[in-house]
Design an enzyme around this catalytic site. Structure first.
Site, mmCIF file in Angstrom:
data_model
loop_
_atom_site.group_PDB
_atom_site.id
_atom_site.type_symbol
_atom_site.label_atom_id
_atom_site.label_comp_id
_atom_site.label_asym_id
_atom_site.label_seq_id
_atom_site.Cartn_x
_atom_site.Cartn_y
_atom_site.Cartn_z
ATOM 1 N N HIS A 145 27.552 49.058 14.430
ATOM 2 C CA HIS A 145 28.027 48.090 13.360
ATOM 3 C C HIS A 145 27.380 46.624 13.810
ATOM 4 O O HIS A 145 27.061 46.091 12.614
ATOM 5 C CB HIS A 145 29.530 48.088 13.135
ATOM 6 C CG HIS A 145 30.095 47.228 12.066
ATOM 7 N ND1 HIS A 145 29.598 46.931 10.766
ATOM 8 C CD2 HIS A 145 30.825 46.010 12.467
ATOM 9 C CE1 HIS A 145 30.055 46.042 10.154
ATOM 10 N NE2 HIS A 145 30.867 45.469 11.198
ATOM 11 N N GLU A 212 37.855 52.278 9.704
ATOM 12 C CA GLU A 212 38.338 51.649 10.943
ATOM 13 C C GLU A 212 39.072 53.027 11.561
ATOM 14 O O GLU A 212 39.890 53.412 10.664
ATOM 15 C CB GLU A 212 38.554 50.438 11.008
ATOM 16 C CG GLU A 212 37.658 49.476 10.640
ATOM 17 C CD GLU A 212 38.002 48.049 10.738
ATOM 18 O OE1 GLU A 212 38.970 47.577 11.888
ATOM 19 O OE2 GLU A 212 37.619 47.087 10.350
ATOM 20 N N ASP A 244 39.761 47.916 6.496
ATOM 21 C CA ASP A 244 39.875 46.319 6.603
ATOM 22 C C ASP A 244 38.982 45.860 5.588
ATOM 23 O O ASP A 244 37.822 45.316 5.810
ATOM 24 C CB ASP A 244 39.571 46.017 7.860
ATOM 25 C CG ASP A 244 39.846 44.532 8.203
ATOM 26 O OD1 ASP A 244 41.028 44.028 7.797
ATOM 27 O OD2 ASP A 244 38.982 43.762 8.746
#
Length: 425
Positions: A145, A212, A244
């Site tokens: 990421h 997440e 998130d």
């Protein structure tokens, strides 16, 4: 780091069965909330507005608040308020004892007459935020990421910043905007720069999700005393799923030089069920190799492995768009906790820290739209023929997950879902 599967410390592992438990309940074989999972949550039920602590088993919820009064009187006070807060604060010995007793109740036929009236179909319950969030910290622990974001945002520079492989990078979010799964996500506003360069205040046009994994702190730590790697499982109670939500245009304009603020602080959704670490002992795996070797307080070369083999799935309006693999995350939860406290910052009961977006090496393993669409340049095409660069009003994102359990069983992490609502007029 060796490649062996680790085990949790005695305080959390003794209650976890070595083999798949069987239950007197009619739970389908392979159900992710089987007797080896037994996650905790908070709920309200039909005709009862007062919150209760529950344990999920199959498609039912055991009212633990009521069951403990009958079968576990010494610990009944832990569940009386309908929140996990007292259980979290009680520490690993109590966590193990309660899990062992609940496992016994649901696998021993003699408890059936007592418990059957206390089982509620999950479809008739309403989840609540299962614990009071004390502080919320979000990390940036997936190398894939971080590399993707670096290539998107800094195409002419290094993909990873110079500090990334030396420490778990993170930021502090707002505990007050952590919400339980199913809570609508209102499109946020903030300052953003338009393509013509004009700066204006308005609703984000680049709303994104982030898949997440979250870790819930139970037992607190003393101020001024860092929590070493070996003590992480004395403080971490369990795991949840986290979305998130991110306003990418707001974030891009504000994050230099201090980092995320309004682009991240409007909503963070968490799954309603907290899976105890004891349920994940078969999911422990070695994390990826680290180069360079971290400083001693982060060096887990000879420690029990804290990597977790969790399989995530992200769906957008019912269509799977990504399957991020958590096992490849570079910085483990134990390292995140060690770094979070190395300056002496204390842990509080109810602290939540999350991994940051989980992404894998393949395109279909990217855990956010900014990666999946390469910042909007390569939109997703959904089955209905519509395209998505970023989220539209009415879109629903669901993140689910499972982990390996005993004897080939799967441990369910449940799901975290949220639907986007229009910005206020």
């Amino acid at each position: 780091m060796n490649g062996k599967r680790g085990t949790a410390s005695p305080g959390t592992a003794t209650a976890a069965a070595a083999t798949t438990a069987t239950t007197w309940l009619d739970v389908a074989p392979g159900h992710p909330f089987g007797p080896s999972t037994l996650p905790y949550g908070s709920f309200t039920g039909p005709g009862s507005p007062e919150p209760r602590v529950g344990v999920a088993i199959g498609d039912l919820v055991l009212d633990l608040t009521a069951a403990a009064r009958v079968l576990l009187p010494p610990d009944a006070g832990l569940f009386a308020a309908g929140t996990l807060d007292p259980l979290l604060a009680a520490g690993p010995a109590v966590w193990a004892r309660v899990r062992a007793r609940v496992t016994e109740w649901l696998t021993d036929e003699r408890h059936r007459p007592t418990l059957e009236p206390l089982l509620v179909p999950a479809e008739f319950t309403t989840p609540r935020l299962p614990f009071t969030v004390a502080d919320y910290t979000d990390f940036y622990a997936s190398e894939e990421h971080a590399t993707n974001l670096g290539r998107i945002l800094r195409p002419d520079g290094a993909a990873l910043t110079p500090n990334w492989k030396h420490l778990p990078i993170g930021y502090h979010g707002r505990a007050g905007t952590v919400v339980v799964s199913g809570t609508p996500v209102v499109r946020p506003s903030g300052q953003r720069r338009a393509p013509d360069g004009e700066i204006a205040l308005g609703p984000t046009t680049r709303l994104d999700f982030e898949a997440e994994v979250g870790f819930v702190v139970g037992a607190p730590s003393a101020p001024g005393r860092p929590v070493p790697l070996a003590e992480a499982d004395r403080h971490v109670f369990g795991v949840c799923l986290v979305n998130d939500w991110s306003a990418r245009d707001v974030q891009a304009f504000e994050y230099v030089p201090l980092g995320p603020f309004l682009g991240k602080s409007f909503a963070t959704s968490v799954s309603p069920w907290i899976v105890p670490l004891a349920a994940l002992r078969h999911a422990r795996v070695a994390p990826p190799p680290r180069d360079p070797r971290p400083l001693p307080y982060l060096d887990d070369t000879d420690a029990e492995p804290w990597g977790l083999d969790l399989a995530l799935t992200v769906t957008l309006n019912g269509h799977p768009v990504s399957r991020p693999p958590f096992a490849g995350v570079y910085w483990t939860a134990a390292q995140q906790l060690a770094h979070l406290t190395v300056n002496g910052a204390p842990l509080r009961t109810g602290d939540l820290f999350a991994s940051g977006t989980v992404s894998g090496p393949r395109r279909d393993q990217r855990g956010s739209l900014i990666e999946l669409t390469w910042n909007g340049a390569e939109p997703l095409v959904l089955p209905d023929g519509t395209e998505r660069a970023f989220l539209r009003d009415g879109d629903e994102v669901v993140i689910s997950g499972t982990a390996p359990g005993p004897d080939g069983a799967r441990i369910g992490l449940g799901e975290v879902r949220g639907r986007v609502s229009a910005a206020p007029a």
